[in-house]
Design a protein around this motif. Structure first.
Motif, PDB file in Angstrom:
ATOM      1  N   GLU A  83      -4.791  70.358  32.723  1.00 19.26           N
ATOM      2  CA  GLU A  83      -5.675  69.351  32.121  1.00 19.26           C
ATOM      3  C   GLU A  83      -7.121  69.626  32.552  1.00 19.26           C
ATOM      4  O   GLU A  83      -7.372  70.087  33.666  1.00 19.26           O
ATOM      5  CB  GLU A  83      -5.250  67.963  32.592  1.00 19.26           C
ATOM      6  CG  GLU A  83      -6.066  66.827  31.987  1.00 19.26           C
ATOM      7  CD  GLU A  83      -5.598  65.469  32.487  1.00 19.26           C
ATOM      8  OE1 GLU A  83      -6.451  64.566  32.612  1.00 19.26           O
ATOM      9  OE2 GLU A  83      -4.387  65.326  32.772  1.00 19.26           O
ATOM     10  N   THR A  84      -8.056  69.367  31.664  1.00 17.20           N
ATOM     11  CA  THR A  84      -9.471  69.596  31.965  1.00 17.20           C
ATOM     12  C   THR A  84      -9.922  68.712  33.117  1.00 17.20           C
ATOM     13  O   THR A  84      -9.721  67.504  33.107  1.00 17.20           O
ATOM     14  CB  THR A  84     -10.332  69.315  30.722  1.00 17.20           C
ATOM     15  OG1 THR A  84      -9.991  70.251  29.697  1.00 17.20           O
ATOM     16  CG2 THR A  84     -11.819  69.443  31.054  1.00 17.20           C
ATOM     17  N   LYS A 136      -8.552  69.411  25.634  1.00 17.39           N
ATOM     18  CA  LYS A 136      -7.360  68.711  26.129  1.00 17.39           C
ATOM     19  C   LYS A 136      -7.696  67.356  26.756  1.00 17.39           C
ATOM     20  O   LYS A 136      -7.215  66.994  27.836  1.00 17.39           O
ATOM     21  CB  LYS A 136      -6.619  69.594  27.146  1.00 17.39           C
ATOM     22  CG  LYS A 136      -6.296  71.002  26.638  1.00 17.39           C
ATOM     23  CD  LYS A 136      -5.700  71.854  27.741  1.00 17.39           C
ATOM     24  CE  LYS A 136      -5.452  73.274  27.260  1.00 17.39           C
ATOM     25  NZ  LYS A 136      -6.716  74.000  26.995  1.00 17.39           N
ATOM     26  N   PHE A 137      -8.563  66.598  26.094  1.00 19.70           N
ATOM     27  CA  PHE A 137      -8.937  65.292  26.607  1.00 19.70           C
ATOM     28  C   PHE A 137      -7.867  64.262  26.267  1.00 19.70           C
ATOM     29  O   PHE A 137      -7.358  64.231  25.145  1.00 19.70           O
ATOM     30  CB  PHE A 137     -10.262  64.818  25.998  1.00 19.70           C
ATOM     31  CG  PHE A 137     -11.452  65.622  26.418  1.00 19.70           C
ATOM     32  CD1 PHE A 137     -11.630  66.008  27.739  1.00 19.70           C
ATOM     33  CD2 PHE A 137     -12.415  65.981  25.490  1.00 19.70           C
ATOM     34  CE1 PHE A 137     -12.739  66.738  28.123  1.00 19.70           C
ATOM     35  CE2 PHE A 137     -13.530  66.706  25.862  1.00 19.70           C
ATOM     36  CZ  PHE A 137     -13.697  67.093  27.186  1.00 19.70           C
ATOM     37  N   LYS A 138      -7.567  63.378  27.213  1.00 21.40           N
ATOM     38  CA  LYS A 138      -6.698  62.235  26.909  1.00 21.40           C
ATOM     39  C   LYS A 138      -7.482  61.201  26.115  1.00 21.40           C
ATOM     40  O   LYS A 138      -6.963  60.579  25.192  1.00 21.40           O
ATOM     41  CB  LYS A 138      -6.178  61.617  28.211  1.00 21.40           C
ATOM     42  CG  LYS A 138      -5.153  62.473  28.943  1.00 21.40           C
ATOM     43  CD  LYS A 138      -4.642  61.756  30.186  1.00 21.40           C
ATOM     44  CE  LYS A 138      -3.577  62.582  30.895  1.00 21.40           C
ATOM     45  NZ  LYS A 138      -3.087  61.908  32.131  1.00 21.40           N
ATOM     46  N   ASN A 139      -8.723  60.994  26.519  1.00 20.42           N
ATOM     47  CA  ASN A 139      -9.608  60.060  25.819  1.00 20.42           C
ATOM     48  C   ASN A 139     -10.983  60.717  25.733  1.00 20.42           C
ATOM     49  O   ASN A 139     -11.733  60.742  26.712  1.00 20.42           O
ATOM     50  CB  ASN A 139      -9.693  58.728  26.558  1.00 20.42           C
ATOM     51  CG  ASN A 139     -10.509  57.686  25.799  1.00 20.42           C
ATOM     52  OD1 ASN A 139     -11.610  57.955  25.327  1.00 20.42           O
ATOM     53  ND2 ASN A 139      -9.958  56.482  25.691  1.00 20.42           N
ATOM     54  N   GLU A 140     -11.291  61.282  24.570  1.00 17.81           N
ATOM     55  CA  GLU A 140     -12.515  62.072  24.427  1.00 17.81           C
ATOM     56  C   GLU A 140     -13.767  61.255  24.716  1.00 17.81           C
ATOM     57  O   GLU A 140     -14.687  61.719  25.402  1.00 17.81           O
ATOM     58  CB  GLU A 140     -12.606  62.665  23.015  1.00 17.81           C
ATOM     59  CG  GLU A 140     -13.818  63.569  22.826  1.00 17.81           C
ATOM     60  CD  GLU A 140     -13.864  64.181  21.443  1.00 17.81           C
ATOM     61  OE1 GLU A 140     -14.446  65.269  21.306  1.00 17.81           O
ATOM     62  OE2 GLU A 140     -13.331  63.564  20.488  1.00 17.81           O
ATOM     63  N   ASN A 148     -14.254  58.561  26.605  1.00 23.57           N
ATOM     64  CA  ASN A 148     -14.436  58.301  28.034  1.00 23.57           C
ATOM     65  C   ASN A 148     -14.754  59.575  28.793  1.00 23.57           C
ATOM     66  O   ASN A 148     -15.536  59.570  29.752  1.00 23.57           O
ATOM     67  CB  ASN A 148     -13.179  57.656  28.620  1.00 23.57           C
ATOM     68  CG  ASN A 148     -12.970  56.235  28.126  1.00 23.57           C
ATOM     69  OD1 ASN A 148     -13.903  55.598  27.647  1.00 23.57           O
ATOM     70  ND2 ASN A 148     -11.748  55.741  28.231  1.00 23.57           N
ATOM     71  N   SER A 149     -14.159  60.666  28.385  1.00 23.23           N
ATOM     72  CA  SER A 149     -14.371  61.933  29.080  1.00 23.23           C
ATOM     73  C   SER A 149     -15.796  62.431  28.942  1.00 23.23           C
ATOM     74  O   SER A 149     -16.363  63.012  29.878  1.00 23.23           O
ATOM     75  CB  SER A 149     -13.398  62.992  28.551  1.00 23.23           C
ATOM     76  OG  SER A 149     -12.059  62.639  28.810  1.00 23.23           O
TER      77      SER A 149
END
Length: 916
Positions: free
Chosen positions: A318-319, A270-274, A276-277
């Motif tokens: 969210e993660t 559930k990443f918004k921006n993989e 950057n995460s």
């Protein structure tokens, strides 16, 4: 009064443990690679295994309970279980030497089991009908059932139950016990290829020959994605999950398999921006545990230096991401005590870290964690060295002749000019070309005769530039770069990222500036590869003659001892393009770094190439794609490797920026002159005995097969002793044989990360056969005058030794090695000096009566304080000075003893009474 004193002692002890709040760190003095939990009656203890295979046991107060050094080789797995039903766990250690060790609760050896030489990867225990079974397996492709006394009961070949028709054999990647309906189940995770295999889970009833169910892992392979960690989630009754952590560069892959449903899915983060995460790319291994949360649980995923708290619900929270300053070697859960146990930090740490996941303060403490022990020592030693470096002055008798060309230094030309010392002219910054990657030229290949070269494309590239557009970008790069540019010209089968006409135009546009096209992983040696070399590589090399440009050949595995001596590379070896080629390395998944340095320096010393190169990148520490721990945030391992290789004459450095502030010390060392870069004629630590490579034996060439982990063949190995053996993937971390070059020449005991080999009798080169008619000249003509009429040539092909280049008489590797070993030991006596100890070293002559001796802590990812013994042979010593501290060292006419600080190096000037 005594009671009051005792009260304060107890209170202080409690405070020393509790003061850590959410995280407690226990110093061990070892680099802890794996951690497990051991039950001891009603207590819990922590079991760790070190880089060198020592098993340690600690309690939660940080007190060492026991340790056992075992074989001195690494343990691939540790498993704790009460195999004798006495209420205290035993410890099973699956060792790379092919042995399963069983230790009692006090760390004493109960028994050991060894079926063959294949490294054992994993072990567990299962029970059925009140009988306990120890189960182990690994690269010999069998599941072995043992009694609780270590007696072999039966072996089950993987091919007898595999559901994979294309790859019926597989290595036993993991064995673990789960429970279903109150009964034990043995779960087997397979692996046949470390790069392109997600594995299959097989579920067995204890002692059964066939699984009752199996589940093929989903997901696309590639980049070393095969699962490398295995844990069990049994928090929810009736929903037992197998959690598999994968390896990844820029992707985090975790599989969740349900034992009851016989299914497997990839975890949704559930990443918004993989991008950057996940942080900066780098090969990391995901460790996964299920942690209670509210009425259910969350997955805690350790991936490099970040902990990901992932909701188990499809539409859950969210993660949450908690980032540390360091990556860690391992993680396991102690659910009974609400703890997560972490192995040492990957940059060379020596602590075990304990997270109390019931205390939310652990998150902030994780972010700020600064380990004590070896990690703290490395940082402090580097800091102190940098301070002293500012006061260093180049000795007046030294003449620094060699400029180091640094590719991707991470600093600007202005910053180069501001480096320490007055030697910045010897630091040449080679820039990349902006706005080029991943774009390459889309040119018409339809007229190419060879189908492979005509049709092969690299999946990481975008073939979308015209020749004119590509050339324009190169020209802009050249205009912006004071010294020159480097770029990726090709990889593997496709060296045609830019057409030959475009590549030539770039060289022409550079003028006196340097252009370095990089060709990586050219391991193929078939007719297609031969055509490619003749069609593109040699014509480009010929065009470079008379310029300052050259091609960096960046290869891995045994290339610089084997493939380079196949017919397709004879023109390179001949010296025809000595100024147009530079040897470099791409060492990920390699296990023969000690041989690589012998081969690269050997070709340089022989005159095949007039420069040699080195490289650091993120995945250098990866020797096994199944277990990738290559996310060091403090690249001390890279610093020491580069210091040693530059001090050995490497003048082209390909560098990856990880920690600019820390890595800058290397650039200061070059510019200040503390790091002396010798010419071929100045090096005095090369043994007079060299091994000349004839046409490589086909079995030696097969040693490049490192991804397939099903190649172990006990009968074949016994019948085919090799000069250089056990280089395939099935021997990751395993011992070398007594007759292996790495053992008797390089001082290496195992196939793992020997970037800093000791070579106690001096560096033994692998070279082309001496040929006085060759364009490259003779070996002796390029070396220091002490080698004149003083070298000994021994012929080999990687498998056998020979009496001469015509192979008149053949000698077996496992018998003739004693003759070679003796010759090397005798040859060492002709050198000015040699060095013993766990240090890498090199000697260079800086003046008729002065020697530069560089000593480097030889524990690549396992640094420590070292003691080096300098043995004098032909050198008559007058004085020894530490060039950083200006201290004079004590010595006698036979030897001197030098302390090398943890994670560092020592630079000595040895003044002689008389010239050599």
């Amino acid at each position: 009064m005594r009671k009051i004193a005792c009260f304060f002692v107890i209170l202080f002890s409690l405070q020393s443990v509790l003061a850590f709040g959410g995280i407690q760190s226990e110093e061990t003095d070892y680099t802890i690679m794996k951690v497990r939990i051991m039950k001891y009656k009603s207590k819990t203890r922590i079991i760790g295994t070190s880089y060198e295979g020592t098993v340690v046991c600690y309690d939660y107060s940080g007190k060492l309970q026991w340790k056992n050094e075992l074989s001195g080789f690494m343990n691939n797995d540790i498993y704790c279980a009460d195999i004798d039903n006495d209420g205290k766990d035993e410890v099973l250690a699956a060792n790379a030497d092919g042995t399963l060790y069983c230790l009692d609760d006090n760390g004493e050896l109960l028994w050991k089991f060894k079926k063959n030489s294949a490294p054992i990867l994993t072990a567990t225990m299962v029970s059925a009908h009140k009988t306990n079974y120890v189960v182990c397996g690994g690269y010999d492709k069998n599941i072995h059932y043992l009694s609780t006394k270590g007696t072999l009961l039966k072996s089950i070949p993987s091919a007898s139950y595999s559901i994979d028709k294309k790859h019926p054999n597989h290595a036993i990647n993991y064995l673990r016990k789960i429970e279903q309906n109150g009964k034990d189940v043995l779960v087997v995770l397979s692996a046949f290829n470390t790069n392109y295999d997600q594995g299959v889970l097989y579920y067995f009833k204890p002692f059964a020959d066939k699984p009752y169910q199996s589940a093929k892992m989903k997901g696309k392979g590639g980049g070393g994605s095969c699962p490398g960690t295995f844990s069990v989630n049994d928090i929810i009754t009736g929903n037992t999950e197998v959690l598999l952590g994968g390896n990844g560069l820029a992707k985090m892959q975790v599989s969740v398999a349900s034992a009851e449903k016989c299914s497997a899915e990839k975890m949704d983060f559930k990443f918004k921006n993989e991008r950057n995460s996940l942080g900066k790319p780098g090969y990391r291994l995901a460790s996964v545990e299920a942690i209670p949360y509210k009425n259910g649980f969350k997955y805690y995923v350790l991936f490099g230096n970040r902990m990901f708290l992932v909701s188990a619900e499809k539409n859950g929270e969210e993660t949450e991401i908690i980032e540390s300053n360091y990556a860690f070697n391992d993680m396991c859960k102690d659910g009974d005590n609400g703890k997560l146990i972490l192995g040492s930090v990957q940059s060379g740490g020596s602590c075990i870290h304990i997270i109390d996941y019931t205390n939310d303060s652990w998150k902030k403490e994780f972010q700020k964690l600064e380990p004590s022990g070896k990690m703290a020592k490395i940082l402090e030693n580097t800091k102190e060295f940098s301070k002293k470096l500012k006061k260093f002055k180049i000795p007046k008798w030294e003449n620094h002749k060699v400029a180091v060309k640094v590719m991707s230094s991470g600093i600007s030309s202005e910053e180069v000019a501001a480096l320490s010392g007055g030697n910045t002219k010897n630091f040449i910054n080679i820039d990349g070309v902006k706005k080029l990657y991943p774009h390459v030229e889309n040119w018409d290949r339809s007229g190419m005769e060879n189908k492979v070269s005509r049709e092969t494309r690299d999946h990481r590239k975008k073939y979308d530039l015209t020749g004119g557009e590509a050339l324009a970008r190169f020209k802009k790069g050249l205009e912006a770069a004071p010294s020159g540019i480097q770029y990726w010209q090709g990889h593997g089968r496709d060296v045609y990222f830019y057409s030959l006409p475009t590549a030539k135009k770039v060289i022409d546009a550079a003028g006196d500036k340097i252009v370095i096209p990089i060709l990586a992983e050219l391991g193929a040696h078939d007719k297609d590869a031969e055509w490619m070399v003749e069609d593109f590589i040699y014509p480009l090399a010929a065009h470079m003659k008379g310029t300052n440009s050259f091609i960096s050949i960046r290869n891995k595995f045994t290339f610089w001892q084997s493939v380079v001596y196949t017919p397709m590379w004879k023109r390179l070896v001949s010296g025809e393009f000595a100024d147009s080629f530079v040897s470099s390395m791409e060492e990920s998944n390699s296990k023969v770094m000690d041989m690589s340095i012998s081969g690269r320096i050997g070709l340089w010393a022989a005159g095949s190439m007039n420069q040699w190169g080195t490289r650091f990148t993120r995945d250098n520490p990866c020797y096994d794609r199944l277990r990738q721990l290559s996310y060091q945030k403090v690249p001390n391992h890279a610093l020491r490797m580069l210091v040693h290789q530059i001090a050995s004459g490497a003048s082209v450095v390909h560098h990856t920026t990880v920690n600019i502030k820390y890595q800058k010390v290397l650039w200061d060392m070059i510019s200040s002159g503390i790091l002396y870069v010798p010419t071929r004629k100045e090096i005095l630590s090369i043994n007079p005995v060299h091994l000349s490579m004839l046409d490589p034996h086909p079995l030696f060439l097969k040693g490049e097969e490192v991804k397939d982990v099903t190649l172990y063949d006990e009968k074949f190995e016994k019948e085919n002793p090799m000069v250089v053996g056990r280089t395939q993937g099935v021997y990751a971390g395993g011992p070398v044989t007594e007759w292996d070059f790495s053992k008797y020449a390089a001082g290496v005991k195992e196939r793992r990360l020997e970037f800093l080999p000791t070579y106690p009798n001096g560096l033994v080169l692998t070279t082309p056969p001496v040929d006085e008619k060759s364009l490259r000249g003779t070996l002796e003509s390029h070396l220091n005058p002490i080698y004149k009429n003083n070298t000994t040539e021994i012929f080999m092909d990687g498998k056998n030794y020979y009496s001469d280049k015509n192979k008149t008489t053949t000698y077996r590797a496992d018998t003739y090695y004693t003759t070679v070993k003796k010759a090397i030991e005798e040859g060492a006596k002709k050198l000015p000096l040699t060095v013993n100890g766990r240090v890498a070293w090199v000697t260079a002559q800086t003046a008729p009566k002065h020697l530069r001796l560089t000593l480097v802590d030889g524990g690549y990812v396992n640094p420590n304080d070292r003691i080096a013994i300098i043995n004098f042979h032909t050198a008559k010593v007058k004085k020894i000075t530490n060039l950083i501290t200006n201290e004079e060292l004590k010595f006698n006419k036979e030897n001197a003893t030098v302390a090398v600080p943890c994670g560092l190096f020592v630079f000595l000037d040895i003044e002689l009474k008389e010239a050599l």
